[in-house]
Design a protein around this motif. Structure first.
Motif, PDB file in Angstrom:
ATOM      1  N   VAL A  38       0.673  -1.068   0.156  1.00 44.98           N
ATOM      2  CA  VAL A  38       0.078  -0.108  -0.092  1.00 44.98           C
ATOM      3  C   VAL A  38       0.926   1.339  -0.115  1.00 44.98           C
ATOM      4  O   VAL A  38       0.707   2.391  -0.896  1.00 44.98           O
ATOM      5  CB  VAL A  38      -0.802   0.082   1.126  1.00 44.98           C
ATOM      6  CG1 VAL A  38      -1.686   1.342   1.356  1.00 44.98           C
ATOM      7  CG2 VAL A  38      -1.972  -1.275   1.048  1.00 44.98           C
ATOM      8  N   VAL A  39       1.839   1.206   0.778  1.00 41.67           N
ATOM      9  CA  VAL A  39       2.656   2.288   1.026  1.00 41.67           C
ATOM     10  C   VAL A  39       3.318   2.498  -0.374  1.00 41.67           C
ATOM     11  O   VAL A  39       3.661   3.832  -0.887  1.00 41.67           O
ATOM     12  CB  VAL A  39       3.583   2.135   2.201  1.00 41.67           C
ATOM     13  CG1 VAL A  39       4.849   3.382   1.942  1.00 41.67           C
ATOM     14  CG2 VAL A  39       3.058   2.311   3.403  1.00 41.67           C
ATOM     15  N   ALA A  40       4.012   1.532  -0.981  1.00 44.63           N
ATOM     16  CA  ALA A  40       4.562   1.749  -2.178  1.00 44.63           C
ATOM     17  C   ALA A  40       3.667   2.311  -3.369  1.00 44.63           C
ATOM     18  O   ALA A  40       4.044   2.773  -3.991  1.00 44.63           O
ATOM     19  CB  ALA A  40       5.212   0.152  -2.613  1.00 44.63           C
ATOM     20  N   VAL A  41       2.634   1.637  -3.372  1.00 46.61           N
ATOM     21  CA  VAL A  41       1.551   2.209  -4.505  1.00 46.61           C
ATOM     22  C   VAL A  41       1.174   3.433  -4.102  1.00 46.61           C
ATOM     23  O   VAL A  41       1.149   4.375  -5.066  1.00 46.61           O
ATOM     24  CB  VAL A  41       0.225   1.362  -4.324  1.00 46.61           C
ATOM     25  CG1 VAL A  41      -0.649   1.880  -5.254  1.00 46.61           C
ATOM     26  CG2 VAL A  41       0.845  -0.135  -4.720  1.00 46.61           C
ATOM     27  N   ALA A  42       1.112   3.849  -2.948  1.00 44.28           N
ATOM     28  CA  ALA A  42       0.884   5.190  -2.505  1.00 44.28           C
ATOM     29  C   ALA A  42       2.065   6.337  -3.073  1.00 44.28           C
ATOM     30  O   ALA A  42       1.776   7.326  -3.381  1.00 44.28           O
ATOM     31  CB  ALA A  42       0.750   5.562  -0.928  1.00 44.28           C
ATOM     32  N   LEU A  43       3.237   6.034  -2.646  1.00 45.89           N
ATOM     33  CA  LEU A  43       4.447   6.729  -3.076  1.00 45.89           C
ATOM     34  C   LEU A  43       4.473   6.816  -4.690  1.00 45.89           C
ATOM     35  O   LEU A  43       4.632   7.988  -5.367  1.00 45.89           O
ATOM     36  CB  LEU A  43       5.593   6.172  -2.746  1.00 45.89           C
ATOM     37  CG  LEU A  43       5.778   6.146  -1.043  1.00 45.89           C
ATOM     38  CD1 LEU A  43       7.204   5.399  -0.599  1.00 45.89           C
ATOM     39  CD2 LEU A  43       6.028   7.485  -0.585  1.00 45.89           C
ATOM     40  N   LEU A  44       4.004   5.863  -5.353  1.00 46.30           N
ATOM     41  CA  LEU A  44       4.321   5.621  -6.919  1.00 46.30           C
ATOM     42  C   LEU A  44       2.951   6.583  -7.346  1.00 46.30           C
ATOM     43  O   LEU A  44       3.174   7.618  -8.109  1.00 46.30           O
ATOM     44  CB  LEU A  44       3.971   4.323  -7.400  1.00 46.30           C
ATOM     45  CG  LEU A  44       4.036   4.448  -8.931  1.00 46.30           C
ATOM     46  CD1 LEU A  44       5.313   4.816  -9.605  1.00 46.30           C
ATOM     47  CD2 LEU A  44       3.808   2.857  -9.373  1.00 46.30           C
ATOM     48  N   ALA A  45       1.854   6.654  -6.787  1.00 43.86           N
ATOM     49  CA  ALA A  45       0.684   7.426  -6.940  1.00 43.86           C
ATOM     50  C   ALA A  45       0.962   8.955  -6.694  1.00 43.86           C
ATOM     51  O   ALA A  45       0.637   9.727  -7.512  1.00 43.86           O
ATOM     52  CB  ALA A  45      -0.439   6.903  -6.259  1.00 43.86           C
TER      53      ALA A  45
END
Length: 825
Positions: A6-13
């Motif tokens: 979730v954190v990785a996707v959030a950072l990418l987003a």
């Protein structure tokens, strides 16, 4: 989904939203989705989610409900902004508002709309303009003997003055409806460039009335009566104009002029009229010694409210047009700058003029500074850059000839690596100058781009200085010994003139380019300042949050493009130019972010930190220069020779950008901001290299050979003066070289191996023919080549009487024959 995912996707987003410049609502939605994802992943329990959701909703409301945002957030910021907003004088404000923004604004905003550049069309010369270049300009150049003008007469000959008047050289910018030539800015630029390759004095004499002068001011602002009175005389050449702006106490800072005009009643032509009592002292005024009409700039006061506004005393800078023979006007003694064009002083004490002599009439009282700034585009964007281009075109063509003919240690000097350092720079800078000339002059035909013309004036005159210095180094004694054969010395002496006028280059670089560019070109800064002055909180709120999003987007884009070497940036073209377009976009984003952070951290202090603002101005300038070069290449033949020159110019511009950023970052006074900006601009360090030795050698070799680029970069050089003209004799030598050089090189090889008997070239050639080592035709060609080779390297010498000023002591033929006697073998 795991918490880590979730954190990785959030950072990418977040990175994608920032890189794309997403609006605030998209960020709000993204934050909401992140909360839901964290709850779904088990990172937030029910209580934690409830608290987080409440905080999120409160913050989302605060940021997205504009009345609430203005009351809680923007209002206090607005108050602080108004307090720290630097005070701006009326003249500074007028200077900022004058003129237009153009392509430089795209380079400043971090995401250039490349189609705006690529779809822009250079101003094509009309058949009439081309004919004027091919005939009238050619004839005028043929009438000029630059050595006699500069050394003997210190003036243009009478027949040149007559021809200039007859053919309307003084009225190129005056529209045809008023009887002028009505030429485009590009045509005027080409004319001045061509004339300057023959005579600096002639070029300056022609360009001044077509630059900052009464003609342009009258067309834009003059009353109908003023146009009828003055324009016919200016068109015919009966009236010679000058413009009195600078003085002993005022140079580049024209707003500091002490010259004063006071509104009062006085006598004019036997009648009592409302007028102005003037006291002024002007210096460095080109054409003043021979002017018949004088444009005057002065500060106007109306202590008695005679102009109709009892609440206003100080009107500020005002411009008036005054006959040079008007009572009280004193045309003073003559200055002598680096060339022989007329330049001098104008004085007046207690001079009374009718108020109707204000350009534009009494309604234009106090509006002189704006008038002057808006009309500076001709001088800054056309005339002075044309002088720089003339130096580049002449040096390119002439150092090519000299480097091919002149031999030292039995090798053409143009082949020495040390010499190639200089000739490579000449070639690359000449390409840059012509690219800048045609783009900037064409821009002036479409609008009044104040920042672009400042960039062109500064950098093109600086390149002129560098090219002339390199040319002097290459040609050595040929360049320093003055005389009828020397085509470099006058330009060398006159270079400081172009550096100094229309705003000194030091001022232009340190204060104007970024100082004006940052405010006028930035998408938000000037509108924010206007909203603060208008006390418009709603407008300021909208601009502020747009500005925040802009800065975040440019920071992320610059950092990302820096990490990838610009590879993620979009290029509008494929092929050789694509990497350069990507690097330009990268550095454009870096400039936008660094400018925002700098103005935010330093505020009004930046106005006094000239070294920092100058370096950011250098970045903006080099981005404009690089884009001009890329377009010039795409509009050209795209040959291998053209590509080599374009790559040299672009590699140099990219290195100058990186060097300017390095200097800026090294000297930024706030440590944390310095660290942030360095990380964004150079996340992997500065990997931009200067022009390689290999590429420099390639263009240095090309300068010695015929090519399409050689003709494109020197098409305006006057070359039809004949074998006694300094450029004409070099042109003749070039033609002989193309025809006879193989035969001469054959002779040279035999002579160097000691295979030929005799002490002179003629004897050795005779021996070569006798022994069947060369044919008679080859020997004749080698002899012809050797004659022009020696003529190329000759310099002039004079009698003592001639040097002392008795110019009748020697005729031109005697001087030329004296030089030719120097040959021994």
């Amino acid at each position: 989904m795991s918490i880590l995912s979730v954190v990785a996707v959030a950072l990418l987003a977040a990175w994608l939203l920032a890189y794309a410049g997403a609006p605030l609502l998209a960020w709000t939605a993204g934050a909401g989705l992140l909360l839901l994802a964290l709850k779904q992943a088990g990172a937030l329990g029910a209580a934690a989610f409830a608290i987080s959701a409440a905080l999120f909703l409160a913050l989302a409301a605060l940021l997205n409900i504009r009345p609430l945002r203005r009351a809680v957030l923007t209002g206090p910021i607005f108050g602080m902004f108004k307090k720290v907003l630097p005070e701006m004088s009326s003249t500074e404000r007028e200077a900022l508002e004058a003129g237009d923004t153009w392509w430089e604004a795209e380079m400043f905003r971090g995401r250039p709309a490349w189609n705006k550049l690529l779809e822009f069309r250079y101003t094509a010369l009309t058949a009439e303009e081309q004919s004027f270049l091919d005939h009238e300009c050619e004839e005028l150049c043929k009438l000029c003997d630059d050595w006699k003008i500069e050394f003997e007469d210190k003036d243009l000959p009478p027949e040149v003055w007559a021809y200039i008047r007859e053919k309307k050289f003084f009225s190129m910018l005056i529209k045809k409806e008023y009887g002028g030539l009505g030429f485009s800015a590009n045509a005027q630029s080409a004319v001045v460039t061509k004339l300057a390759t023959k005579s600096i004095t002639m070029a300056v004499t022609v360009m001044v009335p077509n630059s900052l002068g009464p003609g342009e001011l009258l067309m834009h602002y003059g009353t109908d009566e003023q146009k009828k009175q003055w324009l016919p005389g200016l068109v015919s050449g009966k009236e010679i104009p000058c413009f009195g702006l600078t003085g002993p106490e005022v140079g580049s800072d024209a707003t500091a002029m002490p010259d004063l005009g006071t509104v009062c009643y006085g006598q004019h032509e036997g009648k009592k009229v409302l007028g102005i009592r003037l006291d002024f002292s002007k210096r460095y005024i080109t054409l003043a010694p021979i002017a018949t009409v004088v444009g005057l700039a002065f500060k106007l006061r109306d202590p008695d409210g005679l102009l109709g506004d009892k609440t206003r005393t100080d009107y500020g800078i005002t411009c008036a047009l005054v006959p040079a023979r008007h009572e009280g006007i004193e045309i003073g003694r003559r200055h002598y700058p680096g060339a022989a064009f007329h330049n001098g002083t104008i004085h007046g004490r207690g001079v009374f003029i009718p108020v109707d002599w204000i350009i534009g009439g009494p309604a234009m009282a106090g509006k002189g500074w704006r008038m002057l700034v808006e009309c500076l585009s001709a001088g800054r964007g056309i005339s002075l850059p044309a002088l720089g281009t003339a130096a580049g075109q002449s040096a390119y063509r002439m150092t090519g000839v000299y480097g091919r003919f002149r031999r030292q240690f039995k090798v053409a000097v143009g082949k020495f690596e040390g010499v190639q350092e200089a000739t490579g720079r000449i070639a690359g800078h000449a390409y840059t100058l012509e690219a800048l000339r045609v783009l900037t002059a064409s821009a002036v035909d479409h609008c009044a781009p104040s920042v672009v013309t400042a960039i062109a004036k500064y950098h093109m005159t600086e390149l002129m200085r560098k090219i002339i210095a390199d040319g002097m180094d290459v040609m050595a004694g040929k360049a320093i010994q003055q005389g009828p054969r020397n085509f470099m010395a006058t330009a060398y002496k006159a270079a400081p003139v172009a550096i100094t006028v229309e705003g000194a280059n030091i001022l232009t670089r340190n204060l104007m380019i970024f100082g004006q560019g940052a405010i006028r070109c930035h998408e938000y800064v000037f509108p924010e300042m206007e909203a603060a002055r208008d006390d418009d909180l709603a407008k300021f709120d909208q601009l502020l949050f747009g500005h925040i999003g802009f800065s975040i987007n440019r920071a992320v884009r610059a950092f990302t493009l820096g990490l990838t070497g610009g590879r993620l940036a979009a290029s509008p073209v494929a092929g050789e130019m694509a990497p350069y377009f990507r690097q330009m976009e990268r550095f454009s984003a870096s400039l936008a972010f660094c400018s925002d952070l700098t103005m935010g951290v330093l505020g009004g202090k930046l106005k006094f930190m000239e070294r920092l603002s100058a370096r950011l101005g250098d970045v903006l300038s080099q981005l404009y220069i690089a884009s001009a070069v890329a377009k010039f290449y795409l509009e050209g033949s795209k040959s291998e020779a053209e590509l080599a020159h374009a790559r040299w110019a672009l590699d140099h511009a990219m290195h100058e950008i990186a060097r300017a950023f390095e200097g800026f970052l090294d000297n930024f006074p706030v440590a944390w901001a310095r660290g942030v900006m360095r990380t964004v601009v150079f996340p992997l360090g500065n990997r931009i290299k200067p022009v390689s030795d290999r590429l420099n050698a390639q263009v240095a070799d090309l300068i010695l050979e015929p090519s399409d680029v050689r003709e494109r970069l020197s098409w305006l050089v006057f070359r039809n003066g004949g074998v006694h003209d300094p450029v004409g004799r070099m042109e003749h030598a070039w033609e002989v070289a193309l025809r006879c050089e193989p035969a001469y090189l054959k002779y040279f090889r035999h002579a160097n191996r000691g295979e030929l008997a005799g002490d002179t070239v003629a004897d050795r050639l005779k021996d070569a023919v006798t022994r069947n080592l060369m044919t008679r035709q080859e020997a004749d060609q080698a002899a012809e080549y050797d004659r022009v080779r020696f003529d190329v390297i000759l310099t002039d010498d004079f009698s003592k009487d001639y040097i002392a000023g008795n110019h009748a002591a020697e005729r031109a033929e005697v001087i030329e024959l004296a030089a030719a006697r120097a040959r021994l073998a």
